[in-house]
Design a protein around this motif. Structure first.
Motif, mmCIF file in Angstrom:
data_model
loop_
_atom_site.group_PDB
_atom_site.id
_atom_site.type_symbol
_atom_site.label_atom_id
_atom_site.label_comp_id
_atom_site.label_asym_id
_atom_site.label_seq_id
_atom_site.Cartn_x
_atom_site.Cartn_y
_atom_site.Cartn_z
ATOM 1 N N LEU A 553 0.832 -1.204 0.000
ATOM 2 C CA LEU A 553 0.000 0.000 0.000
ATOM 3 C C LEU A 553 0.869 1.259 0.000
ATOM 4 C CD1 LEU A 553 -2.971 0.906 0.075
ATOM 5 C CD2 LEU A 553 -2.789 0.973 2.576
ATOM 6 N N ALA A 554 1.943 1.248 0.785
ATOM 7 C CA ALA A 554 2.828 2.407 0.861
ATOM 8 C C ALA A 554 3.481 2.687 -0.493
ATOM 9 C CB ALA A 554 3.896 2.173 1.928
ATOM 10 N N ILE A 555 3.919 1.640 -1.180
ATOM 11 C CA ILE A 555 4.575 1.815 -2.481
ATOM 12 C C ILE A 555 3.594 2.348 -3.509
ATOM 13 C CG2 ILE A 555 5.681 0.585 -4.391
ATOM 14 C CD1 ILE A 555 6.895 -1.311 -2.323
ATOM 15 N N VAL A 556 2.382 1.799 -3.549
ATOM 16 C CA VAL A 556 1.380 2.232 -4.530
ATOM 17 C C VAL A 556 0.971 3.674 -4.286
ATOM 18 C CG1 VAL A 556 -0.963 1.877 -5.361
ATOM 19 C CG2 VAL A 556 0.538 -0.093 -4.989
ATOM 20 N N ILE A 557 0.726 4.038 -3.033
ATOM 21 C CA ILE A 557 0.338 5.416 -2.713
ATOM 22 C C ILE A 557 1.469 6.377 -3.062
ATOM 23 C CG2 ILE A 557 -0.223 7.005 -0.833
ATOM 24 C CD1 ILE A 557 -1.742 4.729 0.508
ATOM 25 N N ALA A 558 2.692 5.991 -2.735
ATOM 26 C CA ALA A 558 3.853 6.837 -3.026
ATOM 27 C C ALA A 558 4.013 7.075 -4.518
ATOM 28 C CB ALA A 558 5.119 6.202 -2.450
#
Length: 703
Positions: A553-558
């Protein structure tokens, strides 16, 4: 009152003046590097986004930003931005990369290899055909027309995109601003023009162009007789040194007469709407291709140019050896090839072009002489009709991915065959798992294939980068062409996506992930070395497997906020270090990847279970699978725990249920279930049957 009128007129004039981007100090410095002798660098033109560059009053050329003309997305889904210098003769003064998001350069090979690649453009011209070679070949061919650039290993897609962006943008600038590069009115072959003609009639009317180079022509340029060269190059009396024939096959008057009705129809269907094909035949002592010519490649003995621009020619390899032609009287030829013509510059068949033929003759193994001939090629006007709007480079030639798929045809074939075998194996798993040795041998054989062919050789390691690139592409306007640039990755993603809805994530994670194979091998080695195998307690395991989801989730949002940040976060994947770069990288990355494998020698597939964001993404989609293929029986988990204890990845719950979000489909539990000596249910049933048989036997004896 007069003051107000004057002020209004002034405001109108200011409003009518187009705003131009101010030339910053950084931009000026970069352009100065591209044109070292420049004394004046003007602001970007209002009507065309280029910066004129002068030395005093002399125009040196133009500098421009590539994305103002070409927005071809890179591997990460965003264009590679470059400042490009082009002089007034159509030669590149240099290329500077301003901004990019190519992961293999940013966090892999390093940007130095990227800069070395773009440095090859300096001094090259649009009049040359620039071809990116993945074989380490570089320099000019003997024909003097084709120039091979040394590609970057592990970054083939990125450098091809750079090459296409540089050439297509330079072509637009040249046609708009440079003398001699202007495009004539575009033409196409008339489809309503046909009558049966013989070979002699085709020649007489000019529908087939004949070009002859005599021995005297060659000797005059070489300055010595052909007898000085080995190889029996002196032609017989009445024979030409090189006799060339060219024909534009898109014209029914030409192609239909030479191939015949049926073969021409098949040719047109195979070619499609946008392809342009030239037939080239030759005979004599020096044919148009040499004995070492590779079918399907670019010719090196000759080249074609039009409006000072090099025209790309690539052999289609559609003619058979000793090909016969339908027109009566076609003489026997030494060689005949169909070449697709076009490339970034395109090709206008109704406009005169120039064939450059270079005869390269070796006097000995040290001395080579060259004679260069520039020969005009023009076909009769009646074969063509004018087209109202010229097709752009992206329309007049095949998409870039087509050439890549053709170039990697054998890798594609082998990969598709292997996936077909794997599919059959999974479809027949209930039958095949009755043979444990066969299953184990097949599994380890396929894992080796995945690691060494799919991973190390074909570079088919899927990544979380592919996930956020897809999401960004959907957000910005989806184009399938971008994803087709890497055929191996595209095929693997397609197969993985389909099988997610059939078997879940396990088919990829357990069989097709190269780093997953490395983890499997590390675990096997740890067991062979008698390292203590750590079983993570169930309650901790159930919590730890959730870590990979917030990582994803962190990678996609970033990625929606900052691609640079997303690329940095995606380094949680050790794939690039281990598979792409063979552990040849800055030491912290190598240490991280090796540490994960070392931990995997004690905790089975530690990274795959707890950290992998790609696995998390696949598990989310895998929840929508249609089937639960792994068979369970009543005694599984109640009380039998044999499969759970044997499951290295701990994807079986205490009650016997399979956790498909974690399962890697190794099929070990199915093998146990089919084994009469391992499955508790089978053992109990066998004992009950034996007991019942003894009772029946005793009753029968008593009777």
């Amino acid at each position: 009152m007069a003051g107000r009128i004057l002020l209004s007129l002034l405001l109108c004039c200011l409003a009518a003046t187009p705003l131009r981007a101010e030339l910053s100090d950084d931009t000026r410095q970069i352009i100065q590097e591209l044109f070292p002798s420049a004394t004046i660098i003007e602001e970007q033109l209002a009507d065309f986004p280029v910066y004129p560059v002068y030395q005093l009053q002399e125009l040196l050329g133009y500098a421009y930003v590539s994305t103002d003309f070409s927005k071809l997305p890179g591997f990460a889904g965003k264009p590679i931005t470059m400042m490009i210098g082009l002089d007034t003769r159509g030669r590149f003064t240099g290329v500077r990369v301003l901004h990019h998001h190519e992961p293999v350069f940013l966090h892999g090979l390093g940007e130095e290899s990227l800069y070395e690649f773009v440095d090859q453009y300096q001094g090259r011209a649009l009049t040359e055909q620039i071809v990116v070679s993945s074989s380490g070949r570089s320099g000019r061919t003997s024909s003097g027309n084709v120039v091979y650039f040394d590609g970057v290993s592990k970054a083939t897609v990125s450098v091809l995109i750079i090459n296409d962006s540089v050439l297509s943008s330079a072509l637009q600038v040249a046609r708009n601003k440079l003398e001699g590069f202007a495009q004539a009115a575009p033409t196409r072959a008339r489809q309503d023009l046909f009558e049966p003609l013989t070979w002699e009639q085709l020649l007489e009317r000019g529908y087939v162009t004949r070009i002859e180079v005599t021995a005297a022509d060659v000797e005059q340029q070489l300055g010595r007789p052909l007898s000085d060269y080995p190889g029996n190059l002196e032609p017989d009396p009445g024979e030409a040194f090189s006799e060339l024939y060219l024909a534009y096959m898109n014209s029914p008057m030409v192609g239909r007469n030479l191939l015949g009705d049926d073969r021409y129809q098949a040719f047109r269907e195979r070619l499609g709407d946008n392809g342009k094909v030239m037939l080239m035949m030759s005979r004599g002592r020096y044919p148009h291709i040499g004995a070492d010519f590779v079918p399907g490649s670019t010719p090196d003995r000759f080249g074609l140019s039009q409006n000072q621009l090099s025209v790309e020619m690539r052999d289609l390899n559609w003619l058979e050896a000793g090909q016969s032609f339908a027109a009566a009287g076609v003489p026997e030829m030494t060689a005949a090839n169909l070449f697709r013509v076009g490339g970034n510059a395109g090709f206008n068949p109704g406009v005169e072009s120039t064939l450059t033929l270079n005869t390269v003759l070796a006097r000995n193994h040290l001395v080579v002489d060259t004679a260069r001939f520039e020969l005009p090629v023009a076909f009769p006007e009646e074969l063509f009709e004018t087209v109202d709007i010229a097709a752009g480079p992206e329309q007049s030639r095949a998409p870039m991915w087509v050439g890549l798929w053709k170039e990697r045809w054998w890798q594609i074939t082998l990969l598709v065959l292997s996936l077909t075998v794997l599919t059959i194996f999974f479809a027949r798993q209930k039958t095949l798992t009755r043979h444990p040795k066969l299953v184990h041998r097949f599994r380890w054989g396929f894992l080796f294939f995945t690691l060494f062919f799919i991973g190390f050789y074909a570079q088919g390691q899927l990544s979380v980068v592919n996930i956020y690139t897809l999401l960004l592409a959907i957000k910005d306007g989806f184009s399938l062409n971008m994803f087709l640039l890497d055929p191996v990755i595209f095929i693997l993603w397609t197969y993985t996506f389909v099988t997610l809805f059939i078997w879940g994530r396990g088919v990829f994670c357990g069989w097709l992930c190269p780093f997953g194979v490395l983890q499997e091998m590390a675990s096997w080695l740890g067991q062979k070395l008698r390292f203590r195998q750590i079983k993570v307690p169930e309650r901790w395991h159930r919590k730890l497997i959730l870590i990979k989801y917030p990582v994803l989730l962190a990678i996609v949002i970033a990625s929606f906020y900052s691609l640079t940040l997303a690329e940095q976060l995606s380094e949680v994947e050790p794939f690039k270090t281990s598979i792409t770069l063979f552990f040849v990288r800055y030491w912290p990355f190598v240490f991280y990847a090796v540490a994960l494998l070392a931990v995997g020698m004690f905790i089975h597939k530690f990274y795959c279970r707890y950290l992998c964001p790609l696995g998390a993404g696949l598990a989310v989609l895998g929840k929508f699978r249609i089937f639960s293929w792994l068979e369970r029986v009543d005694r599984c988990g109640q009380p039998c725990q044999h499969c759970k204890n044997a499951c290295g990845i701990n994807a079986i719950r205490k009650d016997g249920r399979i956790d498909y979000d974690e399962c890697i489909q190794c099929l070990e539990c199915v093998v146990i279930l089919r084994d009469q000596n391992q499955c508790v249910d089978a053992i109990v049933r066998n004992k009950q049957q034996q007991k019942q048989a003894r009772i029946l036997a005793t009753d029968a004896a008593g009777a």
